[in-house]
Write a protein that holds these residues in place. Structure first.
Motif, PDB file in Angstrom:
ATOM      1  N   PRO A 203       6.666-118.110 -99.639  1.00 39.14           N
ATOM      2  CA  PRO A 203       5.134-118.720 -99.138  1.00 39.14           C
ATOM      3  C   PRO A 203       4.491-117.469 -98.039  1.00 39.14           C
ATOM      4  CG  PRO A 203       7.026-119.782 -97.862  1.00 39.14           C
ATOM      5  CD  PRO A 203       7.696-118.971 -98.686  1.00 39.14           C
ATOM      6  N   LEU A 204       3.213-117.770 -98.187  1.00 36.64           N
ATOM      7  CA  LEU A 204       2.316-116.477 -97.599  1.00 36.64           C
ATOM      8  C   LEU A 204       1.398-117.188 -96.739  1.00 36.64           C
ATOM      9  CD1 LEU A 204       1.306-113.693 -97.151  1.00 36.64           C
ATOM     10  CD2 LEU A 204      -0.471-114.111 -98.984  1.00 36.64           C
ATOM     11  N   PHE A 205       1.346-116.953 -95.390  1.00 39.82           N
ATOM     12  CA  PHE A 205       0.500-117.258 -94.273  1.00 39.82           C
ATOM     13  C   PHE A 205      -0.648-116.537 -94.037  1.00 39.82           C
ATOM     14  CE2 PHE A 205      -0.885-118.279 -89.953  1.00 39.82           C
ATOM     15  CZ  PHE A 205      -0.943-119.718 -89.954  1.00 39.82           C
ATOM     16  N   THR A 206      -1.844-116.676 -94.371  1.00 45.37           N
ATOM     17  CA  THR A 206      -2.990-115.875 -94.560  1.00 45.37           C
ATOM     18  C   THR A 206      -3.823-115.998 -93.205  1.00 45.37           C
ATOM     19  OG1 THR A 206      -4.048-117.302 -95.562  1.00 45.37           O
ATOM     20  CG2 THR A 206      -2.806-115.938 -97.018  1.00 45.37           C
ATOM     21  N   ASN A 207      -4.492-114.896 -92.905  1.00 50.24           N
ATOM     22  CA  ASN A 207      -5.569-114.838 -91.968  1.00 50.24           C
ATOM     23  C   ASN A 207      -5.039-115.396 -90.506  1.00 50.24           C
ATOM     24  OD1 ASN A 207      -8.264-114.161 -91.471  1.00 50.24           O
ATOM     25  ND2 ASN A 207      -8.906-116.262 -91.572  1.00 50.24           N
ATOM     26  N   ALA A 208      -3.931-114.920 -90.249  1.00 51.83           N
ATOM     27  CA  ALA A 208      -3.452-115.248 -88.817  1.00 51.83           C
ATOM     28  C   ALA A 208      -4.463-114.594 -87.889  1.00 51.83           C
ATOM     29  CB  ALA A 208      -2.031-114.857 -88.607  1.00 51.83           C
ATOM     30  N   GLU A 209      -4.785-115.444 -86.674  1.00 54.60           N
ATOM     31  CA  GLU A 209      -5.591-115.038 -85.836  1.00 54.60           C
ATOM     32  C   GLU A 209      -4.861-114.550 -84.457  1.00 54.60           C
ATOM     33  OE1 GLU A 209      -9.260-116.995 -85.391  1.00 54.60           O
ATOM     34  OE2 GLU A 209     -10.087-116.197 -87.233  1.00 54.60           O
ATOM     35  N   VAL A 210      -3.490-115.362 -84.262  1.00 59.38           N
ATOM     36  CA  VAL A 210      -2.976-115.514 -83.276  1.00 59.38           C
ATOM     37  C   VAL A 210      -1.357-114.770 -83.748  1.00 59.38           C
ATOM     38  CG1 VAL A 210      -1.839-116.539 -81.137  1.00 59.38           C
ATOM     39  CG2 VAL A 210      -4.104-116.820 -81.737  1.00 59.38           C
ATOM     40  N   ASN A 214       6.395-116.771 -80.771  1.00 59.25           N
ATOM     41  CA  ASN A 214       6.607-118.408 -80.671  1.00 59.25           C
ATOM     42  C   ASN A 214       5.967-118.947 -81.773  1.00 59.25           C
ATOM     43  OD1 ASN A 214       4.383-117.995 -79.679  1.00 59.25           O
ATOM     44  ND2 ASN A 214       4.754-119.102 -77.868  1.00 59.25           N
ATOM     45  N   GLY A 215       5.088-118.392 -82.579  1.00 58.48           N
ATOM     46  CA  GLY A 215       4.296-119.160 -83.666  1.00 58.48           C
ATOM     47  C   GLY A 215       2.843-118.335 -83.884  1.00 58.48           C
ATOM     48  N   LEU A 216       2.420-118.622 -85.159  1.00 64.53           N
ATOM     49  CA  LEU A 216       1.239-118.120 -85.847  1.00 64.53           C
ATOM     50  C   LEU A 216       0.233-119.066 -85.692  1.00 64.53           C
ATOM     51  CD1 LEU A 216       2.818-116.091 -88.822  1.00 64.53           C
ATOM     52  CD2 LEU A 216       2.468-115.073 -86.630  1.00 64.53           C
ATOM     53  N   VAL A 217      -1.064-118.721 -85.596  1.00 65.87           N
ATOM     54  CA  VAL A 217      -2.263-119.584 -85.512  1.00 65.87           C
ATOM     55  C   VAL A 217      -3.363-118.932 -86.464  1.00 65.87           C
ATOM     56  CG1 VAL A 217      -3.762-120.845 -83.989  1.00 65.87           C
ATOM     57  CG2 VAL A 217      -1.570-120.321 -83.389  1.00 65.87           C
ATOM     58  N   ARG A 218      -3.899-119.968 -87.174  1.00 68.87           N
ATOM     59  CA  ARG A 218      -5.094-119.653 -87.811  1.00 68.87           C
ATOM     60  C   ARG A 218      -6.128-120.783 -88.079  1.00 68.87           C
ATOM     61  NH1 ARG A 218      -2.946-119.866 -94.286  1.00 68.87           N
ATOM     62  NH2 ARG A 218      -2.419-122.052 -94.292  1.00 68.87           N
ATOM     63  N   PRO A 219      -7.626-120.478 -88.049  1.00 68.48           N
ATOM     64  CA  PRO A 219      -8.413-121.542 -88.238  1.00 68.48           C
ATOM     65  C   PRO A 219      -8.426-122.255 -89.542  1.00 68.48           C
ATOM     66  CG  PRO A 219      -9.575-119.592 -88.317  1.00 68.48           C
ATOM     67  CD  PRO A 219      -7.994-119.209 -88.027  1.00 68.48           C
ATOM     68  N   ALA A 220      -8.764-123.465 -89.732  1.00 71.90           N
ATOM     69  CA  ALA A 220      -8.919-124.346 -90.938  1.00 71.90           C
ATOM     70  C   ALA A 220     -10.109-125.221 -90.650  1.00 71.90           C
ATOM     71  CB  ALA A 220      -7.541-124.999 -91.168  1.00 71.90           C
ATOM     72  N   LYS A 221     -10.653-125.732 -91.687  1.00 69.38           N
ATOM     73  CA  LYS A 221     -11.483-126.767 -91.825  1.00 69.38           C
ATOM     74  C   LYS A 221     -12.877-126.290 -91.189  1.00 69.38           C
ATOM     75  CE  LYS A 221      -8.467-130.497 -92.693  1.00 69.38           C
ATOM     76  NZ  LYS A 221      -8.077-132.226 -92.197  1.00 69.38           N
ATOM     77  N   GLY A 222     -13.496-125.144 -91.335  1.00 70.09           N
ATOM     78  CA  GLY A 222     -14.587-124.498 -90.778  1.00 70.09           C
ATOM     79  C   GLY A 222     -14.325-124.394 -89.457  1.00 70.09           C
ATOM     80  N   ARG A 223     -13.215-123.940 -88.853  1.00 70.20           N
ATOM     81  CA  ARG A 223     -12.792-123.566 -87.722  1.00 70.20           C
ATOM     82  C   ARG A 223     -12.722-124.783 -86.718  1.00 70.20           C
ATOM     83  NH1 ARG A 223     -12.488-118.044 -87.512  1.00 70.20           N
ATOM     84  NH2 ARG A 223     -11.979-118.232 -85.263  1.00 70.20           N
ATOM     85  N   ARG A 224     -12.786-125.907 -87.159  1.00 68.02           N
ATOM     86  CA  ARG A 224     -12.698-127.250 -86.281  1.00 68.02           C
ATOM     87  C   ARG A 224     -11.136-127.430 -85.899  1.00 68.02           C
ATOM     88  NH1 ARG A 224     -16.065-129.156 -90.404  1.00 68.02           N
ATOM     89  NH2 ARG A 224     -14.363-130.461 -91.540  1.00 68.02           N
ATOM     90  N   GLU A 226      -6.853-126.000 -85.662  1.00 68.76           N
ATOM     91  CA  GLU A 226      -6.115-124.827 -85.923  1.00 68.76           C
ATOM     92  C   GLU A 226      -4.742-125.226 -86.506  1.00 68.76           C
ATOM     93  OE1 GLU A 226      -5.745-123.274 -81.883  1.00 68.76           O
ATOM     94  OE2 GLU A 226      -7.513-122.317 -81.834  1.00 68.76           O
ATOM     95  N   GLN A 227      -4.369-124.250 -87.448  1.00 66.28           N
ATOM     96  CA  GLN A 227      -3.195-124.564 -87.759  1.00 66.28           C
ATOM     97  C   GLN A 227      -1.956-123.519 -87.159  1.00 66.28           C
ATOM     98  OE1 GLN A 227      -3.454-124.152 -92.192  1.00 66.28           O
ATOM     99  NE2 GLN A 227      -4.449-125.864 -92.624  1.00 66.28           N
ATOM    100  N   ARG A 228      -0.957-124.007 -86.867  1.00 66.53           N
ATOM    101  CA  ARG A 228       0.202-123.195 -86.066  1.00 66.53           C
ATOM    102  C   ARG A 228       1.401-123.533 -87.009  1.00 66.53           C
ATOM    103  NH1 ARG A 228       1.009-121.435 -80.836  1.00 66.53           N
ATOM    104  NH2 ARG A 228      -1.005-122.400 -80.313  1.00 66.53           N
ATOM    105  N   ILE A 229       2.285-122.412 -87.233  1.00 68.32           N
ATOM    106  CA  ILE A 229       3.557-122.304 -87.926  1.00 68.32           C
ATOM    107  C   ILE A 229       4.198-121.346 -87.285  1.00 68.32           C
ATOM    108  CG2 ILE A 229       2.528-120.850 -89.422  1.00 68.32           C
ATOM    109  CD1 ILE A 229       4.154-122.123 -91.553  1.00 68.32           C
ATOM    110  N   LEU A 234       6.174-113.781 -94.795  1.00 66.89           N
ATOM    111  CA  LEU A 234       4.907-113.193 -95.248  1.00 66.89           C
ATOM    112  C   LEU A 234       3.727-113.670 -94.530  1.00 66.89           C
ATOM    113  CD1 LEU A 234       5.601-112.997 -98.953  1.00 66.89           C
ATOM    114  CD2 LEU A 234       5.656-111.058 -97.402  1.00 66.89           C
ATOM    115  N   THR A 235       2.990-112.636 -93.759  1.00 64.45           N
ATOM    116  CA  THR A 235       1.777-112.960 -93.276  1.00 64.45           C
ATOM    117  C   THR A 235       0.646-112.039 -93.436  1.00 64.45           C
ATOM    118  OG1 THR A 235       3.238-114.210 -91.577  1.00 64.45           O
ATOM    119  CG2 THR A 235       0.990-113.887 -90.793  1.00 64.45           C
TER     120      THR A 235
END
Length: 407
Positions: A203-210, A214-224, A226-229, A234-235
């Motif tokens: 799996p690929l985690f795309t567009n990580a901003e953090v 301890n974790g990766l964060v990216r925005p979702a749903k029009g930046r409303r 945040e998805q954390r994993i 792969l990132t």
């Protein structure tokens, strides 16, 4: 404490003039050994040394500071100048794990986005891990950018073959066996990351901003939201989201990785070329090369000719836009457009604070101005202290000589 304790009474007694009916003190004398040893200046003696001899009216030469010889000024020994020591290179001899970075590296040079991805990799590696840079062909400065290891794969063909490149990168990564693999979320890096993910079946985690351990964060749903994993294999890292590596240079030790020969693709792209957009119509926020005119430009026709010859995107300062001499959409600055260009060419711009905010993200700045102390001259990596009205025709003549055209 090793500092000596002062005795003000003893110091005052030591400088008292003997034989005077009224207590008088010689304040030009050196302090006793029990004092701090700091000499006392005599401004009157220094002023007398600056007086011009032979003038009826007192005149003083203030271009130099006269130090009176004697006990007034302490003797100073010249300090030996030593060359600054080179920065110490950090070496990770036996890392616990590897964090691989696959940069774009256009033209064998790390881009600003690539350096940000290396900064994110250093955050994942921490003190126990090491960062391995995987490139196709040569690359400049992997050590200062934060790479502990460097795997260089020879680019065997000049043809555009994204599938073949992904196969070679995936084979090298399988041999390297890193814990994390980072790509830049760019046109080429994002495409390569998705192809590698399909080949490796991960799996690929795309567009990580953090990016953190301890974790990766990216925005979702029009930046409303945040998805954390948790960090996976792969990132892709978003642009301008993570700071560059700012520590001491790393070793960037070359490492050889055994890779299996990739099977030839059934459908091979023989030729491909990227068609650049017309720089005259590219928005300033997306332009790579911007040439701007300021209040020091009076011949705007020559400026437009130079911009066309340089194949740059035209820009302007707020003064010209307010005067109606340049369109409002060409205004550069905090109240106009904030640039992210690779090169910014400022002609006749002194550099107001709002304008400097607009060019803060530019990688290279070239400035032409008559004022040596202008803010834009200080900001520029290359400065020409000359009238821009003289520099523009000279540049046009040089460009005409290179192209073989008559100026």
């Amino acid at each position: 404490m090793t500092r000596l304790r002062r005795d003000p009474r003893a110091e005052r007694t030591a400088i008292q003039v003997a034989g005077a009916a009224r207590p008088r003190y010689d304040r030009t004398a050196r302090r006793s050994s029990s004092g701090s040893g700091r000499p006392r200046r005599d401004p009157r003696a220094e002023r007398a040394g600056q007086r011009v001899v032979g003038e009826a009216r007192p005149r003083f030469d203030l271009s130099q500071v006269i130090r009176v010889e004697g006990p007034v000024i302490a003797d100073t020994q010249p300090r030996a100048t030593t060359a600054p020591a080179p920065p110490k290179i950090l070496i990770v001899e036996d890392p616990a794990f590897l964090v691989a970075v696959v940069p774009d590296a256009p033209g064998g040079r790390l881009s600003a986005h690539d350096r940000q991805v290396l900064g994110a990799a250093r955050a994942l590696a921490g003190r126990e891990g090491a960062v391995a840079l995987l490139t196709l062909g040569a690359c400049e400065g992997p050590g200062p950018a934060g790479a502990d290891r460097w795997i260089r794969l020879d680019d065997g063909t000049e043809a555009y073959d994204p599938a073949g490149r992904a196969a070679r990168i995936a084979a090298a990564l399988n041999g390297l066996k890193p814990r994390h693999i980072l790509f830049p979320e760019s046109l080429d890096g994002g495409d390569l990351a998705r192809r590698v993910a399909v080949r490796m079946g991960e799996p690929l985690f795309t567009n990580a901003e953090v990016v953190a351990a301890n974790g990766l964060v990216r925005p979702a749903k029009g930046r409303r939201v945040e998805q954390r994993i948790a960090p996976g294999l792969l990132t892709t890292v978003a642009p301008d989201a993570v700071a560059d590596y700012a520590g001491p240079p790393r070793e960037a030790r070359p490492v050889a990785v055994e890779t299996e020969a990739a099977s030839p693709a059934k459908l091979r792209i023989l030729a491909a070329a990227r068609v650049p957009a017309d720089p005259a119509t590219v928005p300033l926020a997306l332009a790579e090369f911007v040439a701007s005119a300021g209040n020091g430009i009076t011949d705007l026709d020559t400026f437009r000719t130079l911009v066309a010859a340089l194949r740059a995107t035209p820009g302007a300062s707020r003064v010209l836009c307010d005067a109606g001499l340049m369109p409002r959409h060409t205004q550069v600055g905090a109240s106009g457009t904030v640039l992210a260009a690779t090169c910014y060419f400022a002609l006749g711009i002194s550099g107001a604070p709002q304008h400097l905010q607009g060019v803060a993200g530019c990688e290279h700045v070239v400035a032409v101005n008559t004022d040596l102390h202008a803010a834009m001259i200080e900001r520029a990596g290359l400065a020409i202290v000359q009238d821009a009205q003289i520099v523009m025709p000279a540049l046009l003549r040089l460009l005409a000589q290179e192209t073989g055209e008559t100026p």
